[in-house]
Design a protein around this motif. Structure first.
Motif, PDB file in Angstrom:
ATOM      1  N   TYR A   1      -4.348  13.420   4.095  1.00 46.85           N
ATOM      2  CA  TYR A   1      -3.714  12.184   3.615  1.00 46.85           C
ATOM      3  C   TYR A   1      -4.757  11.083   3.410  1.00 46.85           C
ATOM      4  CZ  TYR A   1       0.924  14.107   4.672  1.00 46.85           C
ATOM      5  OH  TYR A   1       2.063  14.859   4.700  1.00 46.85           O
TER       6      TYR A   1
ATOM      7  N   VAL B   1       0.832  -1.208   0.000  1.00 50.54           N
ATOM      8  CA  VAL B   1       0.000   0.000   0.000  1.00 50.54           C
ATOM      9  C   VAL B   1       0.868   1.261   0.000  1.00 50.54           C
ATOM     10  CG1 VAL B   1      -1.684   1.314   1.352  1.00 50.54           C
ATOM     11  CG2 VAL B   1      -1.996  -1.127   1.007  1.00 50.54           C
ATOM     12  N   SER B   2       1.976   1.238   0.702  1.00 48.64           N
ATOM     13  CA  SER B   2       2.876   2.398   0.697  1.00 48.64           C
ATOM     14  C   SER B   2       3.407   2.648  -0.708  1.00 48.64           C
ATOM     15  CB  SER B   2       4.037   2.171   1.659  1.00 48.64           C
ATOM     16  OG  SER B   2       3.569   2.096   2.981  1.00 48.64           O
TER      17      SER B   2
ATOM     18  N   MET C   1      -5.751   8.861  -0.020  1.00 55.50           N
ATOM     19  CA  MET C   1      -5.807   7.395  -0.060  1.00 55.50           C
ATOM     20  C   MET C   1      -7.113   6.854  -0.625  1.00 55.50           C
ATOM     21  SD  MET C   1      -4.166   6.237   3.564  1.00 55.50           S
ATOM     22  CE  MET C   1      -4.884   4.622   3.377  1.00 55.50           C
TER      23      MET C   1
ATOM     24  N   LEU D   1       0.624   8.829  -5.786  1.00 54.96           N
ATOM     25  CA  LEU D   1      -0.541   9.689  -5.606  1.00 54.96           C
ATOM     26  C   LEU D   1      -0.186  11.041  -4.988  1.00 54.96           C
ATOM     27  CD1 LEU D   1      -3.036   7.034  -4.190  1.00 54.96           C
ATOM     28  CD2 LEU D   1      -2.836   7.845  -6.547  1.00 54.96           C
ATOM     29  N   MET D   2       0.954  11.127  -4.352  1.00 56.65           N
ATOM     30  CA  MET D   2       1.373  12.352  -3.687  1.00 56.65           C
ATOM     31  C   MET D   2       2.036  13.292  -4.694  1.00 56.65           C
ATOM     32  SD  MET D   2       0.429  11.870  -0.570  1.00 56.65           S
ATOM     33  CE  MET D   2       1.343  12.950   0.492  1.00 56.65           C
TER      34      MET D   2
ATOM     35  N   ASN E   1       5.815   2.694   7.966  1.00 53.31           N
ATOM     36  CA  ASN E   1       4.579   1.961   7.701  1.00 53.31           C
ATOM     37  C   ASN E   1       4.770   0.454   7.853  1.00 53.31           C
ATOM     38  OD1 ASN E   1       3.093   4.250   7.292  1.00 53.31           O
ATOM     39  ND2 ASN E   1       3.269   4.191   5.079  1.00 53.31           N
TER      40      ASN E   1
ATOM     41  N   VAL F   1      -6.154   1.462  -3.869  1.00 57.96           N
ATOM     42  CA  VAL F   1      -5.630   1.435  -2.500  1.00 57.96           C
ATOM     43  C   VAL F   1      -6.662   0.826  -1.554  1.00 57.96           C
ATOM     44  CG1 VAL F   1      -4.824   2.863  -0.584  1.00 57.96           C
ATOM     45  CG2 VAL F   1      -4.096   3.388  -2.903  1.00 57.96           C
TER      46      VAL F   1
ATOM     47  N   GLN G   1       1.798   1.983  -3.391  1.00 58.01           N
ATOM     48  CA  GLN G   1       0.693   2.511  -4.179  1.00 58.01           C
ATOM     49  C   GLN G   1       0.403   3.969  -3.855  1.00 58.01           C
ATOM     50  OE1 GLN G   1      -2.448  -0.215  -3.176  1.00 58.01           O
ATOM     51  NE2 GLN G   1      -1.981  -1.567  -4.909  1.00 58.01           N
ATOM     52  N   ILE G   2       0.723   4.398  -2.658  1.00 56.54           N
ATOM     53  CA  ILE G   2       0.433   5.771  -2.244  1.00 56.54           C
ATOM     54  C   ILE G   2       1.469   6.754  -2.776  1.00 56.54           C
ATOM     55  CG2 ILE G   2       0.331   7.290  -0.217  1.00 56.54           C
ATOM     56  CD1 ILE G   2      -1.051   5.006   1.243  1.00 56.54           C
TER      57      ILE G   2
END
Length: 146
Positions: free
Chosen positions: A114, A20-21, A118, A27-28, A41, A123, A23-24
């Motif tokens: 945040y 998941v980290s 997500m 997005l940032m 994480n 996600v 995948q994030i």
């Protein structure tokens, strides 16, 4: 008391946290400095798996699914809090806040921002599927290695 269910839960949630980290990160915004984001994480996932999911194993398949989803929700909430606190400290070092109460409120505002980032189907789907699989794997480990 250490047992196989706690170990499997910790490993499973650490793996889901890693996925998941990853995948994030896209997005940032591009200018985001992630620092220890991935490591924090992964460690948080392992700690939540060990403390939240591991002790609750051994109650059946439906409870295992609920256990996995609960563990994943706790992981996400703690992750948002820790990452929000980290960002608040970074901004506080730049004298952005007028007082301590404003800084504490900012932790939750940043965590909410945040959390909105997500809210992407990939996600959310990974979190749900990972939580369910982690819960089931924890239950299997409890049954097999009591």
């Amino acid at each position: 008391m250490p047992d196989a269910a706690r170990l499997v839960a910790a490993i499973c949630l650490a793996i889901v946290a890693f996925i998941v980290s990853g995948q994030i990160v896209p997005l940032m915004p591009e200018s985001t400095d992630f620092g220890y984001f991935l490591y924090v994480n992964i460690i948080l996932g392992a700690v939540v798996g060990w403390t939240v999911m591991g002790p609750r194993a051994g109650r059946g398949v439906v409870s295992a699914i609920n256990n996995g989803l609960t563990g994943m929700l706790v992981f996400v909430l703690w992750g948002l809090f820790i990452q929000g606190a980290n960002e608040m400290v970074r901004l506080a070092m730049r004298n952005r806040y007028d007082g301590p109460f404003e800084a504490i409120v900012a932790i939750f505002e940043i965590g909410a921002e945040y959390g909105l980032i997500m809210l992407v189907p990939v996600v959310i789907g990974t979190l749900i599927a990972g939580g369910v699989l982690a819960g089931l794997a924890t239950e299997v480990a409890w049954r097999k290695w009591r």
